[in-house]
Motif scaffolding. Structure first.
Motif, PDB file in Angstrom:
ATOM      1  N   ALA A 224       0.822  -1.208   0.000  1.00 46.82           N
ATOM      2  CA  ALA A 224       0.000   0.000   0.000  1.00 46.82           C
ATOM      3  C   ALA A 224       0.858   1.262   0.000  1.00 46.82           C
ATOM      4  O   ALA A 224       0.578   2.218  -0.743  1.00 46.82           O
ATOM      5  CB  ALA A 224      -0.926  -0.004   1.217  1.00 46.82           C
ATOM      6  N   MET A 225       1.889   1.264   0.830  1.00 49.18           N
ATOM      7  CA  MET A 225       2.785   2.421   0.872  1.00 49.18           C
ATOM      8  C   MET A 225       3.384   2.685  -0.505  1.00 49.18           C
ATOM      9  O   MET A 225       3.437   3.831  -0.974  1.00 49.18           O
ATOM     10  CB  MET A 225       3.901   2.173   1.890  1.00 49.18           C
ATOM     11  N   ASN A 226       3.831   1.620  -1.175  1.00 50.92           N
ATOM     12  CA  ASN A 226       4.459   1.799  -2.479  1.00 50.92           C
ATOM     13  C   ASN A 226       3.463   2.175  -3.572  1.00 50.92           C
ATOM     14  O   ASN A 226       3.834   2.834  -4.537  1.00 50.92           O
ATOM     15  CB  ASN A 226       5.211   0.529  -2.874  1.00 50.92           C
ATOM     16  N   TRP A 227       2.205   1.759  -3.422  1.00 47.91           N
ATOM     17  CA  TRP A 227       1.204   2.163  -4.424  1.00 47.91           C
ATOM     18  C   TRP A 227       1.119   3.692  -4.476  1.00 47.91           C
ATOM     19  O   TRP A 227       1.173   4.291  -5.550  1.00 47.91           O
ATOM     20  CB  TRP A 227      -0.165   1.554  -4.098  1.00 47.91           C
ATOM     21  N   SER A 228       0.991   4.302  -3.313  1.00 50.10           N
ATOM     22  CA  SER A 228       0.952   5.771  -3.256  1.00 50.10           C
ATOM     23  C   SER A 228       2.276   6.378  -3.703  1.00 50.10           C
ATOM     24  O   SER A 228       2.308   7.359  -4.450  1.00 50.10           O
ATOM     25  CB  SER A 228       0.625   6.238  -1.837  1.00 50.10           C
ATOM     26  N   ASN A 229       3.385   5.793  -3.229  1.00 50.81           N
ATOM     27  CA  ASN A 229       4.693   6.359  -3.546  1.00 50.81           C
ATOM     28  C   ASN A 229       4.996   6.316  -5.037  1.00 50.81           C
ATOM     29  O   ASN A 229       5.509   7.281  -5.613  1.00 50.81           O
ATOM     30  CB  ASN A 229       5.788   5.616  -2.777  1.00 50.81           C
ATOM     31  N   TYR A 230       4.706   5.181  -5.675  1.00 47.73           N
ATOM     32  CA  TYR A 230       4.959   5.085  -7.116  1.00 47.73           C
ATOM     33  C   TYR A 230       4.074   6.059  -7.892  1.00 47.73           C
ATOM     34  O   TYR A 230       4.517   6.679  -8.866  1.00 47.73           O
ATOM     35  CB  TYR A 230       4.726   3.655  -7.620  1.00 47.73           C
ATOM     36  N   THR A 231       2.827   6.172  -7.479  1.00 48.36           N
ATOM     37  CA  THR A 231       1.920   7.095  -8.167  1.00 48.36           C
ATOM     38  C   THR A 231       2.446   8.527  -8.099  1.00 48.36           C
ATOM     39  O   THR A 231       2.504   9.234  -9.109  1.00 48.36           O
ATOM     40  CB  THR A 231       0.514   7.017  -7.555  1.00 48.36           C
ATOM     41  N   ILE A 232       2.853   8.939  -6.898  1.00 46.36           N
ATOM     42  CA  ILE A 232       3.335  10.315  -6.724  1.00 46.36           C
ATOM     43  C   ILE A 232       4.691  10.507  -7.396  1.00 46.36           C
ATOM     44  O   ILE A 232       4.913  11.486  -8.124  1.00 46.36           O
ATOM     45  CB  ILE A 232       3.411  10.658  -5.222  1.00 46.36           C
ATOM     46  N   MET A 233       5.607   9.573  -7.161  1.00 48.62           N
ATOM     47  CA  MET A 233       6.957   9.717  -7.705  1.00 48.62           C
ATOM     48  C   MET A 233       6.951   9.764  -9.235  1.00 48.62           C
ATOM     49  O   MET A 233       7.631  10.573  -9.852  1.00 48.62           O
ATOM     50  CB  MET A 233       7.843   8.575  -7.225  1.00 48.62           C
TER      51      MET A 233
END
Length: 404
Positions: A224-233
């Motif tokens: 879940a953390m990486n889903w948001s992080n990849y989207t933003i990054m």
């Protein structure tokens, strides 16, 4: 903290600085590169996501290689590979297949890196200093992203890649000079008392890494953390440019979220250690930090998606990414407690599963935005919902007791 431990943490943190900087270059460079090469949104999505194809293939390989060959050799190879691919990117950008191949190579090299660092930390860093070690590791990563976000918009796009590629090659030389694996572990009284966890694969069937809910709660929180992080990054520079009319120089504002993230990563690590030293259970601290690191970003992503004012949008996304840094003292530090002798392996599995969003988010975001006629609401709503569900699962199923 001993000199040897401090030097190890410093060198690994600088490697993560370069690692994270190299990841953030393409999302910034893709804005001028798209103008030059005329890529559509779907091709941009595949270029951004191709990194994850290489990254996901090397996770378990990285931890297994560190166990067999030692952290020095494997981390040397990892940084060399990702720096080489960064240097090659401007030279192959004219060809989409070659560009995507270079991005896959970048991901493969970076995928070897973090599992190796986790292996080194699990062996070298005492438990009461581990939250700080991981927090500095994560903080240096966000500092790398900050520096890249500040510097890259002011450089010609080829020099975005050349600058950080050269930096990686310099690090390889320093690492080879300053870090040496011991010929064999030196057993001290502290180690005999469990001061340092021993890293071993003896007697553990691979299915054991998938049979325990405390491990799955970490895997799901990381996903879940990486889903948001990849989207933003991947998409923040494009979103600010297209939807909020940010100028090329204003793309430097994408550095602000990484600055806030870096500060909160270190603060949350010290706060977590303080709470543990003053009587809070490790489990309660890990759950608290993970809740802050998932629920907080989800809420502010929803606010971010609703504003059309550039400075306010930057403030909201900065708060979102800042709160996300609390995960460093939450589930990211939980591996060495639930699997003290296998932290490198469990992190490799977790990071492999958490790389799936990196593969999906690029093409999915392009499709969602295209199908919704340029609107980005569905992208951010999905990210927030995934965070909320993961926070509930982690808070109810996590543990700080060994399961392996």
């Amino acid at each position: 903290m001993t000199t040897s431990v401090s030097r190890t943490i410093a060198l690994c943190s600088v490697a993560n600085f370069i690692n994270a900087a190299d990841r953030i270059i393409m999302p910034i460079a893709i804005v001028p590169m798209t103008s030059e090469f005329k890529w559509n949104l779907h091709w941009q999505g595949w270029i951004l996501s191709s990194f994850a194809f290489g990254y996901i293939t090397s996770q378990v390989l990285g931890s297994g290689a560190a166990l067999k060959y030692g952290g020095r050799k494997v981390l040397t190879c990892a940084v060399f590979l990702w720096s080489l691919s960064t240097l090659l990117t401007p030279l192959v950008a004219f060809s989409l297949p070659l560009l995507i191949a270079s991005r896959v190579l970048l991901g493969f090299g970076e995928g070897l890196g973090l599992p190796t660092v986790y292996h080194i930390f699990a062996y070298k860093v005492p438990v009461e200093e581990r939250s700080r070690a991981f927090s500095y590791l994560v903080a240096f990563g966000t500092i790398g992203q900050t520096i890249a976000a500040l510097a890259c918009p002011h450089l010609p796009w080829p020099w975005m890649f050349y600058t950080f590629g050269i930096m990686g090659m310099v690090w390889v030389g320093l690492w080879l000079c300053l870090y040496h694996d011991p010929a064999e572990p030196v057993i001290t009284p502290d180690e005999e008392m469990g001061f340092f966890p021993k890293v071993s694969m003896t007697g553990v069937h691979w299915l054991e890494f998938f049979k325990h809910w405390p491990l799955w709660s970490i895997y799901i929180a990381h996903f879940a953390m990486n889903w948001s992080n990849y989207t933003i990054m991947h998409w923040l520079p494009t979103y600010l440019s297209r939807n909020l009319s940010a100028s090329p120089k204003s793309i430097s504002l994408t550095a602000v979220p990484y600055m806030v993230n870096s500060f909160i990563a270190i603060l949350s690590g010290h706060l977590a250690d303080f709470l543990v030293r003053h009587g809070s259970t490790v489990q309660s601290v890990r759950r608290l930090m993970t809740a802050v690191g998932l629920v907080g970003p989800g809420v502010f992503l929803l606010f971010f998606s609703a504003v059309q004012h550039l400075p306010l949008a930057v403030i909201l996304i900065s708060i979102s990414m800042g709160l996300c840094a609390a995960n460093a003292a939450g589930h990211l530090s939980n591996h060495a407690e639930v699997a003290p002798s296998h932290a490198g392996i469990t992190f490799a599995i977790s990071n492999t599963l958490a790389t799936i969003p990196g593969i999906i988010c690029g093409p999915l975001t392009a499709e969602l935005v295209t199908q919704s006629h340029g609107r980005w609401y569905p992208v951010f709503i999905i990210s927030a919902l995934i965070n909320f569900v993961a926070a509930i699962i982690y808070s109810s199923h996590s543990s700080a007791s060994p399961v392996l």
